[in-house]
Design a protein around this motif. Structure first.
Motif, mmCIF file in Angstrom:
data_model
loop_
_atom_site.group_PDB
_atom_site.id
_atom_site.type_symbol
_atom_site.label_atom_id
_atom_site.label_comp_id
_atom_site.label_asym_id
_atom_site.label_seq_id
_atom_site.Cartn_x
_atom_site.Cartn_y
_atom_site.Cartn_z
ATOM 1 N N LEU A 175 3.222 -9.249 -4.618
ATOM 2 C CA LEU A 175 3.208 -10.600 -3.983
ATOM 3 C C LEU A 175 2.839 -11.859 -4.992
ATOM 4 O O LEU A 175 1.778 -12.072 -5.357
ATOM 5 N N PRO A 176 3.825 -12.394 -5.480
ATOM 6 C CA PRO A 176 3.791 -13.514 -6.556
ATOM 7 C C PRO A 176 2.836 -14.560 -5.665
ATOM 8 O O PRO A 176 3.043 -14.875 -4.484
ATOM 9 N N ASP A 177 2.262 -15.342 -6.488
ATOM 10 C CA ASP A 177 1.519 -16.477 -5.949
ATOM 11 C C ASP A 177 2.500 -17.417 -4.957
ATOM 12 O O ASP A 177 3.646 -17.930 -5.487
ATOM 13 N N VAL A 182 4.402 3.987 -2.795
ATOM 14 C CA VAL A 182 3.880 3.516 -1.656
ATOM 15 C C VAL A 182 2.741 2.537 -1.436
ATOM 16 O O VAL A 182 2.695 1.798 -0.763
ATOM 17 N N HIS A 183 1.826 2.858 -2.578
ATOM 18 C CA HIS A 183 0.792 1.795 -2.428
ATOM 19 C C HIS A 183 1.385 0.256 -2.715
ATOM 20 O O HIS A 183 0.827 -0.414 -2.148
ATOM 21 N N GLY A 184 2.183 -0.051 -3.595
ATOM 22 C CA GLY A 184 2.928 -1.036 -3.885
ATOM 23 C C GLY A 184 3.535 -1.501 -2.199
ATOM 24 O O GLY A 184 3.268 -2.829 -2.055
ATOM 25 N N VAL A 220 3.640 -5.097 2.611
ATOM 26 C CA VAL A 220 3.617 -5.049 3.994
ATOM 27 C C VAL A 220 2.490 -5.360 4.763
ATOM 28 O O VAL A 220 2.522 -6.412 5.472
ATOM 29 N N TYR A 221 1.436 -4.932 4.333
ATOM 30 C CA TYR A 221 0.104 -5.144 4.929
ATOM 31 C C TYR A 221 -0.037 -6.776 4.809
ATOM 32 O O TYR A 221 -0.645 -7.353 5.798
ATOM 33 N N LEU A 252 2.032 -9.270 3.944
ATOM 34 C CA LEU A 252 2.925 -10.119 4.743
ATOM 35 C C LEU A 252 3.071 -10.093 6.174
ATOM 36 O O LEU A 252 3.136 -11.095 6.879
ATOM 37 N N PHE A 253 2.711 -8.967 6.774
ATOM 38 C CA PHE A 253 2.664 -8.845 8.322
ATOM 39 C C PHE A 253 1.102 -8.777 8.691
ATOM 40 O O PHE A 253 0.965 -8.409 10.040
ATOM 41 N N ASP A 254 -0.060 -9.398 8.146
ATOM 42 C CA ASP A 254 -1.113 -9.180 8.431
ATOM 43 C C ASP A 254 -1.584 -8.056 9.169
ATOM 44 O O ASP A 254 -2.293 -7.833 10.169
ATOM 45 N N VAL A 255 -1.313 -7.073 8.492
ATOM 46 C CA VAL A 255 -1.734 -5.444 8.997
ATOM 47 C C VAL A 255 -3.342 -5.249 8.785
ATOM 48 O O VAL A 255 -3.699 -5.309 7.575
ATOM 49 N N GLU A 256 -3.820 -4.979 9.742
ATOM 50 C CA GLU A 256 -5.567 -4.828 9.532
ATOM 51 C C GLU A 256 -5.819 -3.308 9.296
ATOM 52 O O GLU A 256 -6.465 -2.962 10.132
ATOM 53 N N LYS A 257 -5.162 -2.752 8.349
ATOM 54 C CA LYS A 257 -5.549 -1.124 8.052
ATOM 55 C C LYS A 257 -5.913 -1.255 6.565
ATOM 56 O O LYS A 257 -5.205 -1.894 5.767
ATOM 57 N N PRO A 258 -6.764 -0.317 6.169
ATOM 58 C CA PRO A 258 -7.035 -0.201 4.905
ATOM 59 C C PRO A 258 -5.880 0.753 3.912
ATOM 60 O O PRO A 258 -5.395 1.453 4.690
ATOM 61 N N ILE A 259 -5.804 0.320 2.853
ATOM 62 C CA ILE A 259 -4.722 1.066 1.878
ATOM 63 C C ILE A 259 -5.674 2.191 1.475
ATOM 64 O O ILE A 259 -6.732 2.085 0.856
#
Length: 123
Positions: A56-58, A84-86, A91-92, A94-101
């Protein structure tokens, strides 16, 4: 190897694996197409942080970079997990997903891996 046929490569693989007794069966039931991966080693080239884009670029609000050429600290390229990590980071965020990677596995720090390596060294 670039001039080898699929049959030659398959025959060599069967011999390397020790399955000579079923070579004819394998050759009769397998199609092999050879390909070249001239840039596969690029993943392991030396690099500096500035030569590859961040996932995610600045300032990015609606796009991300995915794949093997984005830096993920402490991860190892050329694995499915890396990709997958990338994607999860992108996704997490950009979409404000509240789950741990899921954490990155550090096999070099795992004592069980060290013991297996030591045992293998003395076989």
């Amino acid at each position: 190897m670039s001039e080898a046929t699929g049959e030659e490569i398959l025959t060599e693989l069967v011999h390397q694996l020790g399955f000579e007794d079923i070579l004819d069966e394998v050759l009769a039931s397998t199609d092999v197409t050879t390909v070249m991966m001239p840039y596969a080693s690029a993943l392991f080239s030396r690099r500096v942080p500035e030569d590859r884009p961040k996932v995610l670029p600045d300032g990015a609000e609606n796009f991300a970079f995915l794949g093997q050429f984005t830096p993920l600290p402490e991860d190892v390229v050329f694995t499915v997990e890396y990709s997958v990590h990338g994607a999860m980071h992108a996704v997490y965020t950009l979409f404000d997903v509240e789950k741990p990677i899921p954490p990155i596995y550090h096999g070099l720090l795992d004592p069980k891996v060290d013991l297996h390596a030591l045992a293998a060294a003395f076989r």
